[in-house]
Structures are given as structure tokens and as C-alpha cells.
Design a protein around this motif. Structure first.
Motif, short mmCIF file in Angstrom:
data_model
loop_
_atom_site.label_atom_id
_atom_site.label_comp_id
_atom_site.label_asym_id
_atom_site.label_seq_id
_atom_site.Cartn_x
_atom_site.Cartn_y
_atom_site.Cartn_z
N GLY A 88 38.49 33.39 61.14
CA GLY A 88 38.02 34.32 62.18
C GLY A 88 38.39 35.75 61.84
N ARG A 89 39.60 35.97 61.31
CA ARG A 89 40.02 37.32 60.93
C ARG A 89 39.17 37.84 59.77
N GLN A 131 32.43 28.37 60.43
CA GLN A 131 32.66 27.10 61.13
C GLN A 131 33.86 26.41 60.50
N SER A 132 34.72 25.82 61.34
CA SER A 132 35.92 25.13 60.84
C SER A 132 36.33 24.06 61.83
N VAL A 148 30.16 30.20 56.30
CA VAL A 148 31.42 29.64 55.82
C VAL A 148 31.69 28.36 56.60
N LEU A 149 31.96 27.25 55.83
CA LEU A 149 32.25 25.96 56.45
C LEU A 149 33.54 25.41 55.86
N ARG A 167 37.93 21.61 51.93
CA ARG A 167 36.76 22.19 51.25
C ARG A 167 36.24 23.36 52.07
N ILE A 168 36.20 24.54 51.41
CA ILE A 168 35.65 25.75 52.03
C ILE A 168 34.38 26.10 51.28
N THR A 169 33.25 26.02 51.95
CA THR A 169 31.95 26.29 51.33
C THR A 169 31.41 27.61 51.85
N VAL A 170 31.13 28.54 50.91
CA VAL A 170 30.55 29.84 51.24
C VAL A 170 29.12 29.84 50.69
N SER A 171 28.16 29.79 51.56
CA SER A 171 26.76 29.75 51.13
C SER A 171 26.02 30.98 51.65
N ASP A 172 24.99 31.38 50.90
CA ASP A 172 24.20 32.56 51.30
C ASP A 172 22.72 32.28 51.03
N THR A 173 21.90 33.16 51.52
CA THR A 173 20.43 33.07 51.29
C THR A 173 19.99 34.21 50.40
N GLY A 174 20.84 34.50 49.38
CA GLY A 174 20.59 35.63 48.52
C GLY A 174 19.64 35.33 47.38
#
Length: 599
Positions: free
Chosen positions: A451-452, A471-472, A508-509, A524-531
């Protein structure tokens, strides 16, 4: 050894048997001779008694003498049970207790008769022609009643059948005793031979086992005889050999351990081209196993033609060779080869010692260092050149134009900030790689932490109208260094925002997963984008320093090219992994997996 024992036993038995047989023969002959001598003496005494009882008559009438002698012979036969014969000096038989004198031959040729005529007394033992059995004959010469000249011969004969039967019984007893003695001697001799040969058998067996490198064998050595002394000497020798062999084996094991754990491959080639040593690292670098290589010619290493040529050159020139060689089997490697001629133990001609060092990583690091210096120089040169150029323009007079001066100073400030960020990232990466700033692990409330991160980057996302979704799982805690984890997540989020077009989405999940291999719980921390996505050919190099997929876009976004490299190093310091899934034009997914609890 069994044959030797039997031969020794047979020798003992034969010696004892021959000794006893000789003693028996001597005793039997002595017994027979003594018995016959005693009998002859007894018969001589009997003859003298007979002559005294019935002296030779003085009458010269042959008929009267014959009747007289015949009567006396028969009478004595009845009394003594022995044959008596009266013989005239010319050999004519005058009277006989067993036969009629007229039917008997002239006895002048008889041995006992001739001896009696010559010596006064005679005797002989022979087979009687009349009775067909062995007899002892004793004869004496006798004279007239008044001791006149010799007038005749009286002969006494006795059968030796009783004596011979007694001797036969003696011989039977002797033979039986001899057989029993043979048996006893055989048993005793076998025991004696066994006591002699058994220590020899043990020592022979021990010597054979020592010849087969078994030095733990020991021979019983109780006693103070020569065999025990020999056994003690043999045991002492075995103990000494055992100690020396153990020391040699320990040295061999230590040497083998050193060779097997060396980071360099070691190969020894004899003067005839046979490979005599091939350590474990050589198997890794050149392929093949010890069983396949040792004892065979180096020319059979067909996968490495250039290496075979170098070895052949070394055997021919007998001079050291130092080269770097690229091999492609079992995988591509750059090898540094040191080839030194050396004389093997027990050989007159010199062979070769090859030391192989894999320098692929070293050369790659040198290349990376060179590229890093070049990239740093290039990256620093660009902002410095921009600052210098605009400063020179301002000094040339553009400072008098307020609008132009403001524009140029803004560019100088941006380039200075970029230069500052670049220097900061370089220093940060240097500290991370050199491990000068150890991590401080502590439990992190992941939902609050993420969140920070969202709040810090929400302004950057809002400028491009990018939706930032975090999301977490509730109550998810992670053991990590909070500052370093913040660098990782911040770099990934900034990277997603920078390369996502306006109106896109960065998500972020955070969730808990279980490793299928170790069954360990991971975060598992997944950072996904639509780039814009990353081409497949660039994915393997995306974590390299200063590597950019789109260099123009990276510079315009203010990136230094070191962010993902920093992310990679920090992830490894957290004992985690990171990977990329990307499709050009669709977007990218950075998947970060960290241990829930640090090992």
C-alpha cells in the motif's frame, strides 16, 4: 604342503620300519643260532653219556658189532627219543635206530662225520634224505674201552621242526608286532609331521596372502622354537608392510581427493601416448569417463581435434606449451591449457602433464567489465555533454534571453538529475555486488507495505492516467529487508509505469505458493503491465547492466539501465528468483518468488 606332510610321514615310517625289521632279523638269527648252539652242545653231552653207558665193543666180529650197535641204538631211541647212528671209520653204518644199516649209504662223505674224524667233534644241519626234514647232526669219535685209538663214530641226530616252528611263531609275532608298530609309527609320524608342517602351512598361506596385498594376516607364534621365531619375524614383516601400505593408501587417497576436487582438469599422458591419469574435472571439461580414457591413446579423443594436435606437438617437441582453446563438447567452453613435459615414475622417456582451466567465466567477466566501463563512460558522457553544451551556449549570450535561458537551465537541471541518478545507481549496484551492505531481515506486513509503494508511485501513474492496482492476501507476512524489498518493488513498478502507454494498467499481486520440488512455502509477487512488451530475443539479457530494449524510449523516460540489474542482485540476496513473461504489444509480467522465512 599335504604332499610334503605325507612324504615326511612315509619317511619316518620307513626309517622306523627298517630299524625294527633289521632288529627283528638280527634277533631272529641270533635266537636261531643260540638255540642251535645250545642244542648241539646238549647233543654232544648226550653222545658222551651214551658212549659212557655203551662203550665201543672190543670184539672185531662185524656181525656181533652190528647186533650190539643196533640193539644199543634202538634202546637209546626209546630212552632219549633221538636217532642214534654208529659209523665205522671207513663210513660204513654199523647200527641205526631208525633204519636197517644194510639199506643205508656210506656216511664217510657226511660233513659232520668228516669234521669228527678231523677234530673229534662235528656237526651239521641239513635236509635228511631219509626223513625229508631238516635235522641237526652231531658226531664224535670214540675209542676202545681202555682209551685206545679211535675205532668209530657215534652220531646223534634230532629234527629241527620244533625249533623251526618256534622260529616261525617268533617271525609271525615279529611281523604282527612290526605291522602294529608301523601303524603306531604312522600315527606318531603323522602327528610329528603335522606339528612340523602345520606352522609351515600357516606361514606359506600367510606369505601367499601377503603376496596378494593382504598384510593383516598373522601367524600364531607361541613357543620358543625356530618355527615360532620364523613366525614372529613373518608377523613383524607383515606389520611393517601393513603400516607402509596403509600410509601409501592414505597418501594415495589424499592425492586422489586433491585431484578429484581440483578446479583444474589434470591429464597425464605417457611417452607412448597412453592416458595414465584423468581426474574428475577433466571428465567435466572434456567429457568421457576415467574408464573410457585411462589406458587408451589420447588420439581416441576424437571430439577435440585441436587438443589432440597440441598433445601430439608436446610429445614430439618435449617443450612446454601454453594456449587457450575453445572446446564444444560436452559444452562450449574456453580452456586455458598448460602442457608440461615430465618423466613418469619407472619410465625413461618423458610424457606429458596437462592442466586444463575453464576460463570462460573469467573472460566473460572481463568482457562484462570492459562493456560496463564502456557503458558507464557512454552513459556519463551523454548528460555531461548536454550540460557542457547548454552551459557554453548560455555563456555565449543566450543567458540574456530569459525564455531561452530558462529552457536551457531546465535541460541542464534534468541532465544533472539524470547524472545524479546514474551515479547513485552505479554506487548502489557496486555496494550490492560487493556485499558491503548486509541485509537486515525482519517480518514485513506485505499488504501494508505494498500500500505504501502504491502511494509513493500514484502521482507518477496519475500523470499517465495509468491504473495502479495492488492486491494481497490478508495477514500475509514476509521475512525480508524492508528497504531492499522496497527497491525491488519500486523498480518493477516504475519500469511498468515507464513502459506502459497512457491509459494502461499496472497490477501487483501478492500470494502464497508451494514449491513443487521442495514443498517450501514461497511468497509470489507478480508485477504485470499492459505496456509495449519485450521481444523474446531480448528476455535472456533483460537483467544485464545498461541493457535496453528501446534505447531512445529508455533515455526519454529517464531510466539508467541499471534498475533491473539491481532487482536481480537484490532478489538473489533474498534467496529468491525472478523471471519474465512477455508478449510484444500486449504487456509483461515480472514474477518474483521469495522464501516466506529466510533460511
Amino acid at each position: 604342503m599335504t604332499k610334503f606332510r605325507l612324504k615326511l610321514t612315509a619317511l619316518f615310517v620307513l626309517l622306523i620300519g627298517f630299524s625294527v625289521l633289521a632288529a627283528g632279523l638280527l634277533m631272529g638269527n641270533s635266537y636261531q643260532k643260540n638255540h642251535q648252539d645250545a642244542l648241539r652242545d646238549h647233543m654232544i653231552r648226550e653222545l658222551h653219556v651214551l658212549n659212557a653207558a655203551a662203550p665201543w665193543p672190543e670184539s672185531k666180529d662185524e656181525a656181533e658189532q652190528g647186533a650190539y650197535f643196533q640193539e644199543q641204538a634202538k634202546r637209546f631211541k626209546e630212552i632219549a627219543g633221538m636217532r642214534v647212528t654208529y659209523i665205522r671209520l671207513d663210513g660204513k653204518v654199523l647200527g641205526d635206530s631208525d633204519h636197517e644199516p644194510e639199506t643205508m649209504d656210506n656216511h664217510l662223505t657226511r660233513k659232520e662225520v668228516r669234521q669228527a674224524m678231523n677234530e673229534g667233534t662235528g656237526s651239521s644241519v641239513r635236509l635228511s634224505d631219509t626223513l625229508k626234514e631238516r635235522m641237526m647232526y652231531v658226531a664224535i669219535t670214540v675209542g676202545g674201552a681202555n682209551g685206545g685209538p679211535k675205532e668209530g663214530i657215534i652220531r646223534l641226530s634230532m629234527s629241527l621242526g620244533d625249533i623251526e616252528r618256534s622260529l616261525n611263531n617268533m617271525w609271525l609275532a615279529l611281523i604282527f608286532g612290526l605291522c602294529m608298530l608301523f601303524v603306531v609309527a604312522g600315527i606318531v609320524s603323522y602327528r610329528v609331521a603335522l606339528s612340523v608342517t602345520r606352522p609351515l602351512e600357516r606361514m606359506t598361506s600367510a606369505a601367499k596372502r601377503m603376496a596378494n596385498m593382504d598384510y593383516a594376516i598373522r601367524v600364531p607364534e607361541s613357543g620358543r622354537d625356530e618355527m615360532s621365531e620364523l613366525a614372529r619375524a613373518l608377523n613383524a614383516m607383515a606389520g611393517s608392510l601393513q603400516g607402509q601400505v596403509d600410509e601409501i593408501r592414505r597418501n594415495g587417497v589424499r592425492l586422489q581427493d586433491v585431484l578429484d576436487n581440483m578446479t583444474s582438469g589434470v591429464v597425464m599422458v605417457a611417452h607412448d601416448g597412453r592416458i595414465t591419469l584423468y581426474n574428475r574435472q577433466a571428465e567435466l571439461l572434456l567429457g568421457g569417463s576415467v574408464k573410457e580414457r585411462v589406458g587408451r591413446s589420447f588420439s581416441e579423443i576424437r571430439q577435440h581435434y585441436e587438443l589432440v594436435g597440441i598433445i601430439r606437438e608436446g610429445l614430439e617437441s618435449h617443450s612446454p606449451i601454453h594456449e587457450e582453446l575453445t572446446v564444444y563438447y560436452p559444452e562450449e567452453r574456453l580452456l586455458e591449457i598448460h602442457l608440461v613435459p615430465m618423466t613418469m615414475s619407472g619410465e625413461e622417456e618423458s610424457g606429458l602433464l596437462l592442466v586444463l582451466q575453464d576460463v570462460s567465466a573469467i573472460r566473460r567477466l572481463e568482457r562484462m567489465r570492459s562493456e560496463f566501463v564502456a557503458n558507464v563512460s557512454h552513459e556519463l558522457k551523454t548528460p555531461v555533454a548536454a550540460v557542457k553544451g547548454f552551459a557554453e551556449t548560455l555563456l555565449a549570450g543566450a543567458v540574456n534571453d530569459p525564455e531561452t535561458a530558462r529552457s536551457f537551465l531546465t535541460i541542464i537541471q534534468d541532465e544533472s538529475d539524470r547524472l545524479n541518478r546514474l551515479i547513485g545507481d552505479i554506487l548502489e549496484l557496486s555496494k550490492i555486488e560487493s556485499r558491503r551492505s548486509p541485509l537486515q531481515f525482519s517480518p514485513i506486513d506485505l499488504p501494508m507495505f505494498l500500500g505504501r509503494m502504491k502511494e509513493l508511485l500514484s502521482a507518477d501513474a496519475a500523470r499517465k492516467s495509468i491504473t495502479l492496482d495492488v492486491q494481497s492476501e490478508e495477514g500475509l507476512f514476509l521475512e525480508a529487508d524492508e528497504d531492499r524489498l522496497g527497491q525491488i518493488v519500486m523498480n518493477l513498478l516504475q519500469n511498468g509505469i515507464n513502459y506502459t502507454p497512457e491509459g494502461g494498467k499496472v497490477k501487483v499481486l501478492a500470494e502464497i505458493v508451494v514449491d513443487e520440488d521442495t514443498e517450501e512455502e514461497l511468497v509470489r509477487i507478480t508485477v504485470s503491465d499492459t505496456g509495449i512488451g519485450i521481444p523474446k530475443k531480448d528476455i535472456p539479457r533483460i537483467f544485464e547492466r545498461f541493457y535496453r530494449v528501446d534505447k531512445a524510449r529508455s533515455r526519454s523516460s529517464g531510466g539508467t539501465g541499471l534498475g533491473l540489474s539491481i532487482v536481480k542482485h537484490l532478489t538473489e540476496l533474498h534467496h529468491g528468483t525472478i523471471r519474465i513473461e512477455s508478449t510484444v504489444g500486449v504487456g509483461s509480467r515480472f514474477i518474483l518468488e521469495l522464501p516466506l522465512i529466510q533460511p
